[in-house]
Design an enzyme around this catalytic site. Structure first.
Site, PDB file in Angstrom:
ATOM      1  N   GLU A  19      24.627   8.352 -21.130  1.00  0.00           N
ATOM      2  CA  GLU A  19      23.579   8.781 -20.206  1.00  0.00           C
ATOM      3  C   GLU A  19      23.723  10.249 -19.827  1.00  0.00           C
ATOM      4  O   GLU A  19      22.740  10.928 -19.530  1.00  0.00           O
ATOM      5  CB  GLU A  19      23.604   7.903 -18.947  1.00  0.00           C
ATOM      6  CG  GLU A  19      22.308   7.913 -18.168  1.00  0.00           C
ATOM      7  CD  GLU A  19      22.259   6.819 -17.125  1.00  0.00           C
ATOM      8  OE1 GLU A  19      21.227   6.135 -17.053  1.00  0.00           O
ATOM      9  OE2 GLU A  19      23.253   6.641 -16.388  1.00  0.00           O
ATOM     10  N   HIS A  34      40.633  -6.102 -36.385  1.00  0.00           N
ATOM     11  CA  HIS A  34      40.236  -7.146 -37.328  1.00  0.00           C
ATOM     12  C   HIS A  34      38.718  -7.305 -37.403  1.00  0.00           C
ATOM     13  O   HIS A  34      38.236  -8.298 -37.941  1.00  0.00           O
ATOM     14  CB  HIS A  34      40.893  -8.468 -36.936  1.00  0.00           C
ATOM     15  CG  HIS A  34      42.384  -8.395 -36.914  1.00  0.00           C
ATOM     16  ND1 HIS A  34      43.160  -8.601 -38.036  1.00  0.00           N
ATOM     17  CD2 HIS A  34      43.250  -8.100 -35.916  1.00  0.00           C
ATOM     18  CE1 HIS A  34      44.439  -8.458 -37.725  1.00  0.00           C
ATOM     19  NE2 HIS A  34      44.518  -8.151 -36.433  1.00  0.00           N
ATOM     20  N   LYS A  49      11.967   2.904 -16.525  1.00  0.00           N
ATOM     21  CA  LYS A  49      11.788   2.350 -15.185  1.00  0.00           C
ATOM     22  C   LYS A  49      10.317   2.376 -14.774  1.00  0.00           C
ATOM     23  O   LYS A  49       9.794   1.409 -14.207  1.00  0.00           O
ATOM     24  CB  LYS A  49      12.618   3.137 -14.168  1.00  0.00           C
ATOM     25  CG  LYS A  49      14.124   2.918 -14.252  1.00  0.00           C
ATOM     26  CD  LYS A  49      14.827   3.736 -13.184  1.00  0.00           C
ATOM     27  CE  LYS A  49      16.330   3.534 -13.219  1.00  0.00           C
ATOM     28  NZ  LYS A  49      17.004   4.353 -12.181  1.00  0.00           N
TER      29      LYS A  49
END
Length: 430
Positions: A271, A292, A403
């Site tokens: 951000e 792994h 938003k």
């Protein structure tokens, strides 16, 4: 805490850094440090976050939560920086108080958590600077109703962390709720060392003074040379490697207690630095587990990743029992900690052998002081990277677009971003 840059020194690699290039970079670090220090002195937005070790008042935090005697759990209702910093601390440290975070609006997850809690013994902390964050306020309304349905007076079990005005501030005044201020000039992703991050830790009985002391130790190391500051060393080298094509940064702590730290780092790095087509994509991994799963890609896939390996040099340990199986005899008499360290060092070496740069970060222990060091150093590193890249580290315009679109879709106003949702092209395969 220290940072080891040895495994990025590779003059034979197009991605590696020479000592001479680090010396040249250090001249830019000095100029960036001066800009950062001026921003801190003037309490400019964002830079103020680096002043928190001396400006956060732990006594005020403890006083605000003192009315809640012996809770069994705390639920922090927040999202992004309003939750991840606090979660990093409480997930890393042991406590008799369970800490939970409603940082998403997944209805099944919210319902499941509330059904499992004894709400009469749970403290709720609602965190939003503006008091208008849709996800946070929606979750709080659901929690409040669940408490009422359970016969619990929500006002007796709730406190808020918010700005000087807004819905949550009005709520606190109306119902005489304990409240903590969100500090001015501190973006949410940089707020872990403030009231935002430390309230849950205080409820859980952690030493928040020691967290701030660890942060202050790294604050005191900020200087005009990357060779004198672990934070600036990490930020500057991450930037330099990104400029050489290392467009991703895999944060890989070798401690399960630091797994949430990787999530916090991902928000901080993404951000803050993802602007103007620039930035370094944060990846999350856990040693030794992801040796792994992801290490194959890091070592043999595209050579575009910096790998950051983090560990504590001191920890509690568990002995590995002796065995009469010949193939496992080498494990007997060793310990799980020794095995984890061997895996850590082998991973470093394997990456170097494949020409893949990596950085080692070490703290003494995963305790309050060590976490304070680590969190502050990563914040300062991020600010340094942003200065060198000439991006505005402390804004997030792309997040704000989403938003506005979501609010428009819910009928919260007329936003052109919401209109763009209707224009989505579809190519559905069933």
């Amino acid at each position: 805490m220290h940072v080891d840059l040895g495994n990025v020194l590779d003059t034979a690699s197009v991605h590696g850094l020479s000592r001479e290039s680090l010396e040249r970079l250090d001249e830019r670090v000095a100029a960036a440090h001066d800009r950062i220090q001026q921003g801190r002195a003037d309490s400019e937005h964002g830079y103020e976050a680096l002043n928190l070790p001396s400006r956060t008042d732990p006594a005020a935090i403890r006083d605000a939560v003192s009315r809640f005697d012996d809770p069994e759990a705390i639920v922090t209702v927040g999202i992004g920086g309003s939750a991840l910093g606090a979660a990093t601390l409480t997930d890393a440290l042991d406590s008799d108080v369970d800490a939970y975070y409603l940082d998403n609006v997944d209805p099944e997850a919210v319902e499941s958590l509330l059904a499992d809690l004894d709400l009469s013994k749970t403290v709720v902390n609602v965190v939003s600077r503006s008091g208008t964050t849709a996800e946070t306020l929606a979750n709080f309304l659901v929690v409040r109703e669940a408490m009422a349905d359970a016969g619990v007076d929500w006002a007796d079990r709730t406190f808020v962390t918010t700005g000087e005005e807004g819905n949550l501030r009005d709520l606190a005044e109306k119902h005489d709720l304990p409240s903590l201020p969100v500090p001015d000039g501190v973006p949410g992703r940089f707020s872990v060392l403030s009231t935002v991050g430390l309230a849950a830790a205080a409820i859980c009985g952690h030493d928040i003074e020691a967290i701030l002391e660890g942060a202050a130790a790294q604050e005191s190391r900020l200087s005009d040379s990357l060779f004198d500051s672990p934070a600036y060393a990490y930020g500057a080298v991450s930037y330099a490697l990104a400029e050489r094509g290392m467009s991703a940064n895999a944060m890989m702590p070798y401690a399960e207690s630091l797994e949430t730290f990787s999530e916090w780092f991902a928000q901080l790095w993404a951000e803050s630095l993802g602007k103007d087509g620039l930035g370094q994509t944060p990846l999350r991994a856990l040693g030794a587990t992801d040796q792994h799963s992801q290490l194959q890609l890091y070592r043999a896939g595209p050579n575009d990743k910096l790998v950051t390996l983090v560990r504590a040099t001191e920890r509690d340990d568990v002995a590995i029992p002796e065995t009469d199986l010949d193939g496992l005899a080498y494990l007997g008499g060793a310990s799980l900690g020794e095995l984890l360290d061997a895996e850590f060092e082998a991973t470093e070496a394997s990456l170097v052998a494949a020409g893949r740069p990596n950085v080692r970060i070490e703290i003494d222990r995963v305790d309050e002081y060590g976490l304070g060091e680590l969190l502050y150093a990563m914040e300062a590193a991020c600010v340094m990277y942003g200065e060198l890249a000439s991006v505005d580290t402390f804004v997030q315009p792309a997040v704000e677009w989403g938003k506005r679109a979501a609010r428009g879709l819910l009928g919260g106003g007329d936003f052109e971003e919401a209109d763009a949702v209707a224009d989505k092209e579809e190519l559905v395969v069933e």
